[in-house]
Design a protein around this motif. Structure first.
Motif, PDB file in Angstrom:
ATOM      1  N   TRP A   1       0.887  21.824  -3.371  1.00  0.00           N
ATOM      2  CA  TRP A   1       1.111  21.831  -1.933  1.00  0.00           C
ATOM      3  C   TRP A   1       0.660  20.515  -1.302  1.00  0.00           C
ATOM      4  N   ASP A   2      -0.483  20.017  -1.739  1.00  0.00           N
ATOM      5  CA  ASP A   2      -1.035  18.790  -1.186  1.00  0.00           C
ATOM      6  C   ASP A   2      -0.114  17.604  -1.444  1.00  0.00           C
ATOM      7  N   ILE A   3       0.397  17.507  -2.649  1.00  0.00           N
ATOM      8  CA  ILE A   3       1.310  16.409  -2.983  1.00  0.00           C
ATOM      9  C   ILE A   3       2.576  16.498  -2.147  1.00  0.00           C
ATOM     10  N   ASP A   4       3.154  17.675  -2.068  1.00  0.00           N
ATOM     11  CA  ASP A   4       4.410  17.840  -1.332  1.00  0.00           C
ATOM     12  C   ASP A   4       4.278  17.484   0.143  1.00  0.00           C
ATOM     13  N   ILE A   5       3.191  17.933   0.782  1.00  0.00           N
ATOM     14  CA  ILE A   5       3.052  17.674   2.220  1.00  0.00           C
ATOM     15  C   ILE A   5       2.798  16.194   2.476  1.00  0.00           C
ATOM     16  N   ASN A   6       2.116  15.511   1.563  1.00  0.00           N
ATOM     17  CA  ASN A   6       1.882  14.080   1.734  1.00  0.00           C
ATOM     18  C   ASN A   6       3.148  13.265   1.507  1.00  0.00           C
ATOM     19  N   LEU A   7       3.939  13.653   0.532  1.00  0.00           N
ATOM     20  CA  LEU A   7       5.206  12.962   0.317  1.00  0.00           C
ATOM     21  C   LEU A   7       6.149  13.182   1.499  1.00  0.00           C
ATOM     22  N   GLU A   8       6.138  14.392   2.029  1.00  0.00           N
ATOM     23  CA  GLU A   8       6.978  14.685   3.189  1.00  0.00           C
ATOM     24  C   GLU A   8       6.586  13.811   4.377  1.00  0.00           C
ATOM     25  N   ALA A   9       5.289  13.599   4.572  1.00  0.00           N
ATOM     26  CA  ALA A   9       4.822  12.792   5.697  1.00  0.00           C
ATOM     27  C   ALA A   9       5.287  11.351   5.604  1.00  0.00           C
ATOM     28  N   MET A  10       5.490  10.856   4.391  1.00  0.00           N
ATOM     29  CA  MET A  10       5.833   9.449   4.204  1.00  0.00           C
ATOM     30  C   MET A  10       7.252   9.103   4.635  1.00  0.00           C
ATOM     31  N   GLN A  11       8.064  10.109   4.921  1.00  0.00           N
ATOM     32  CA  GLN A  11       9.435   9.818   5.359  1.00  0.00           C
ATOM     33  C   GLN A  11       9.498   9.453   6.841  1.00  0.00           C
ATOM     34  N   PHE A  12       8.390   9.608   7.562  1.00  0.00           N
ATOM     35  CA  PHE A  12       8.374   9.335   8.996  1.00  0.00           C
ATOM     36  C   PHE A  12       7.676   8.001   9.293  1.00  0.00           C
ATOM     37  N   LYS A  13       8.073   7.345  10.382  1.00  0.00           N
ATOM     38  CA  LYS A  13       7.516   6.053  10.756  1.00  0.00           C
ATOM     39  C   LYS A  13       6.364   6.189  11.759  1.00  0.00           C
ATOM     40  N   LYS A  14       5.509   7.149  11.555  1.00  0.00           N
ATOM     41  CA  LYS A  14       4.392   7.351  12.474  1.00  0.00           C
ATOM     42  C   LYS A  14       3.468   6.142  12.515  1.00  0.00           C
ATOM     43  N   ASP A  15       3.427   5.354  11.432  1.00  0.00           N
ATOM     44  CA  ASP A  15       2.506   4.216  11.399  1.00  0.00           C
ATOM     45  C   ASP A  15       2.955   3.062  12.304  1.00  0.00           C
ATOM     46  N   LEU A  16       4.087   3.217  13.001  1.00  0.00           N
ATOM     47  CA  LEU A  16       4.444   2.250  14.036  1.00  0.00           C
ATOM     48  C   LEU A  16       3.664   2.525  15.323  1.00  0.00           C
ATOM     49  N   MET A  17       2.914   3.615  15.332  1.00  0.00           N
ATOM     50  CA  MET A  17       1.951   3.905  16.404  1.00  0.00           C
ATOM     51  C   MET A  17       0.594   4.122  15.740  1.00  0.00           C
TER      52      MET A  17
ATOM     53  N   TYR B   1       0.828  -1.197   0.000  1.00  0.00           N
ATOM     54  CA  TYR B   1       0.000   0.000   0.000  1.00  0.00           C
ATOM     55  C   TYR B   1       0.869   1.256   0.000  1.00  0.00           C
ATOM     56  N   LYS B   2       1.900   1.274   0.792  1.00  0.00           N
ATOM     57  CA  LYS B   2       2.761   2.449   0.872  1.00  0.00           C
ATOM     58  C   LYS B   2       3.442   2.724  -0.463  1.00  0.00           C
ATOM     59  N   ALA B   3       3.828   1.667  -1.159  1.00  0.00           N
ATOM     60  CA  ALA B   3       4.450   1.831  -2.470  1.00  0.00           C
ATOM     61  C   ALA B   3       3.462   2.450  -3.460  1.00  0.00           C
ATOM     62  N   LYS B   4       2.211   1.984  -3.420  1.00  0.00           N
ATOM     63  CA  LYS B   4       1.179   2.543  -4.304  1.00  0.00           C
ATOM     64  C   LYS B   4       0.916   4.018  -3.969  1.00  0.00           C
ATOM     65  N   LYS B   5       0.906   4.326  -2.702  1.00  0.00           N
ATOM     66  CA  LYS B   5       0.653   5.705  -2.281  1.00  0.00           C
ATOM     67  C   LYS B   5       1.762   6.631  -2.754  1.00  0.00           C
ATOM     68  N   ARG B   6       3.019   6.204  -2.590  1.00  0.00           N
ATOM     69  CA  ARG B   6       4.139   7.033  -3.036  1.00  0.00           C
ATOM     70  C   ARG B   6       4.110   7.198  -4.556  1.00  0.00           C
ATOM     71  N   ALA B   7       3.842   6.127  -5.261  1.00  0.00           N
ATOM     72  CA  ALA B   7       3.788   6.198  -6.722  1.00  0.00           C
ATOM     73  C   ALA B   7       2.686   7.141  -7.185  1.00  0.00           C
ATOM     74  N   TYR B   8       1.569   7.125  -6.487  1.00  0.00           N
ATOM     75  CA  TYR B   8       0.439   8.013  -6.810  1.00  0.00           C
ATOM     76  C   TYR B   8       0.869   9.472  -6.736  1.00  0.00           C
ATOM     77  N   TYR B   9       1.473   9.870  -5.644  1.00  0.00           N
ATOM     78  CA  TYR B   9       1.864  11.274  -5.476  1.00  0.00           C
ATOM     79  C   TYR B   9       2.997  11.652  -6.419  1.00  0.00           C
ATOM     80  N   GLU B  10       3.961  10.777  -6.601  1.00  0.00           N
ATOM     81  CA  GLU B  10       5.089  11.102  -7.478  1.00  0.00           C
ATOM     82  C   GLU B  10       4.647  11.204  -8.932  1.00  0.00           C
ATOM     83  N   SER B  11       3.715  10.358  -9.327  1.00  0.00           N
ATOM     84  CA  SER B  11       3.207  10.411 -10.695  1.00  0.00           C
ATOM     85  C   SER B  11       2.501  11.732 -10.968  1.00  0.00           C
ATOM     86  N   PHE B  12       1.638  12.148 -10.051  1.00  0.00           N
ATOM     87  CA  PHE B  12       0.903  13.399 -10.274  1.00  0.00           C
ATOM     88  C   PHE B  12       1.806  14.617 -10.106  1.00  0.00           C
TER      89      PHE B  12
END
Length: 597
Positions: free
Chosen positions: A113-129, A77-88
């Motif tokens: 702005w929306d794409i950039d902030i979402n891609l930035e969020a993906m660099q963090f491991k927040k989903d371990l909580m 899922y994370k790979a699909k999400k990153r590909a989605y934002y990078e493609s657009f």
């Protein structure tokens, strides 16, 4: 908030790359000529976004994905999400901005702005909580189970779709345990105080009679045209689903949280005590305020605002003839029996309806554009109301589902009304309901912007609307006006305690004590609020930052335009774009002021 039209000198938003081209361009021939290539890109962004997060689609009224609930935690899922934002992001860079009209230029900037902030969020491991007591996906999903929200239960197929979606949800729920185990190994764990609030939420869904279970709610609300055979089969299927799937899965979570996770919970309160650190909190500040303000700037601004509002509270205390100090007056307001008049929960709902009726004759004086989407007040569902705050749930895009103001009423006898007029303004009308419904109803906006949410704009607008209470016939009782001040200082306190917790090493207890000393909320409510900030760093900053920017822009327009200033048109200008980052809004308002001279 009165509003004193307090200028936020620190709010220098730094998204120069996100400037609204329409604020400086006046190429008339382009104004109403749509760019079909760009329109197709935006439509694809929405459609693929719905597929990526089907819950967004369901809440928007798109029923195409009602069986789906992806495992948001999986690597796939994370790979699909990153590909989605990078493609657009790549597609967007190829659009010739000079070919876009004003609305499209705004959409271009917002999407970037929306794409950039979402891609930035993906660099963090927040989903371990992945779970907490207020913001996690299980709470959103469980709301759908009530059969009174976005998930439809109108046909036999709807009932079958829900059982499929439940199966998919349980895959995610099981994955949360795996992720939390990884988090325990890498020091990404919730504070113990939050874990203690999460456990009862799962426990409620893990025990009891099947017929009394939240997930049995659709069975109690069968459409009249269902045959006896369908009713019997669906009832049997739902009993099995609850007894053999839902209850065991939630008991598994209770056991894990109680036996394994709680002992490993951290005693620290701030997110900077985890490996996420200061970088994550800086990201959250940017996400929720859409500014480049620092934690120190926000903390100091909050201290100044708290001091200013306290002085206004002193004036109200004097008006009602209270002899003690302000902190004693807080306790007086918290415990004044006349401010807790209810014995039945239905009386609370009727009270909010009466506020709405008082306002109705005055609304037209302040608002030209008003939504057609229906509106209701409801009690927050019992399974979450002890730890939930009042909130607004948007209606569907097509207007068939109303906007709903949910108010938790866990203890009706102690339900204090001193701050409830401004709460209605904020969560309902003309706050979230006006802003969100108008955004969804605006035919000029592309689909992705109709469901977009930037907290600084949305929560800033809702807090700004609290200032209009007197203009709308409210705040006649000094205690209600004190309630408005209390709500404002509550948001100012958030600037102090959120940054205190996550950037300055404050403990949960220190944040609770600071709040108790500076506002009239009960200790129970304050504890819930502080733990809310602990669960989602930065979100609490958005209200005051957005409000102060709207106040600043209103004062700028009024001062510049003088007699030409029209409050209804100012509100139209703010509302017609829907949620956008604050710098884009400022550019738009400045262009409107210039054009209106």
């Amino acid at each position: 908030m009165i509003r004193r039209l307090f200028i936020l000198s620190l709010l220098v938003v730094g998204f120069s790359s996100c400037k609204n081209d329409s604020a400086t361009t006046s190429n008339k021939p382009e104004e109403n000529i749509p760019n079909t290539e760009f329109a197709a890109l935006l439509e694809d962004y929405s459609k693929q976004g719905y597929a990526l997060d089907p819950m967004v689609a369901t809440n928007a009224g798109d029923m195409s994905y009602n069986t789906e609930f992806p495992n948001f935690l999986s690597a796939d899922y994370k790979a699909k999400k990153r590909a989605y934002y990078e493609s657009f992001k790549s597609q967007l860079s190829k659009i010739d901005i000079s070919t876009l009209n004003a609305t499209e230029k705004m959409s271009h900037n917002v999407l970037n702005w929306d794409i950039d902030i979402n891609l930035e969020a993906m660099q963090f491991k927040k989903d371990l909580m992945p779970v907490d007591q207020m913001w996690s996906k299980n709470l959103d999903f469980n709301q759908l189970a009530s059969a009174s929200n976005a998930q439809p239960f109108k046909t036999v197929q709807d009932y079958k779709d829900w059982t499929t979606r439940v199966d998919n949800y349980l895959v995610w729920l099981n994955a949360t345990i795996d992720n939390m185990k990884k988090g325990m190994a890498e020091d990404y764990v919730l504070p113990q105080s939050l874990i203690k609030k999460v456990i009862p939420q799962f426990e409620t869904l893990a025990k009891g009679n099947v017929e009394d279970h939240l997930y049995y709610s659709p069975i109690k609300n069968f459409p009249e045209d269902f045959s006896d055979e369908d009713r019997k089969q669906i009832t049997a299927d739902y009993k099995v689903m609850i007894a053999d799937k839902i209850m065991p899965a939630h008991q598994k979570m209770v056991d894990f949280l109680t036996i394994d996770y709680l002992p490993k919970g951290r005693t620290s309160s701030g997110i900077n005590a985890t490996p996420l650190g200061d970088d994550y909190y800086n990201h959250q500040i940017k996400l929720y305020t859409t500014t480049t303000m620092t934690a120190d700037e926000i903390h100091n601004l909050g201290l100044r605002e708290v001091a200013r509002i306290r002085s206004e509270m002193e004036a109200v205390k004097k008006e009602v003839g209270f002899d003690g100090d302000l902190n004693a007056f807080f306790e007086h307001v918290r415990t004044k029996k006349e401010l807790m008049p209810f014995t039945e929960r239905s009386q609370v709902i009727a009270f909010y309806d009466s506020i709405h009726n008082v306002m109705k004759p005055q609304i037209n004086k302040l608002f030209g554009k008003q939504p057609v989407t229906a509106f209701e007040v409801r009690r927050t569902e019992p399974f979450r109301e002890k730890s939930a705050a009042a909130n607004y749930s948007p209606g569907s895009l097509d207007g068939t589902r109303p906007g709903i103001f949910y108010t938790p009423i866990p203890y009706v006898e102690t339900y204090n009304i001193f701050d409830k007029e401004d709460l209605f303004l904020h969560e309902a009308i003309p706050g979230h309901h006006f802003q969100i419904a108008l955004q969804q109803e605006n035919a000029e906006l592309p689909t992705f912007r109709k469901t977009l949410w930037y907290s600084a704009y949305g929560e800033g607008w809702a807090l700004y609307t609290e200032s209009m209470g007197k203009e709308l016939g409210l705040y006649k009782d000094p205690y209600q006006y004190f309630g408005m001040l209390s709500s404002e200082i509550h948001r100012a306190i958030r600037l102090v305690v959120d940054t205190g917790l996550h950037a300055k090493g404050w403990s949960r207890e220190k944040a609770i004590q600071y709040s108790l000393e500076n506002e009239a909320e009960s200790e129970r409510a304050i504890i819930s609020e502080i733990e809310r900030y602990m669960a989602n760093p930065g979100q609490a900053l958005s209200y005051k930052i957005g409000q102060l920017k709207l106040i600043e822009l209103r004062e700028r327009a009024s001062k510049t335009l003088g007699d030409k200033f029209d409050i209804k048109e100012y509100h139209n200008q703010v509302l017609e774009t829907g949620c956008i980052p604050l710098q884009l809004l400022e550019d738009k308002i400045d262009a409107w002021i210039e054009a209106s001279k």
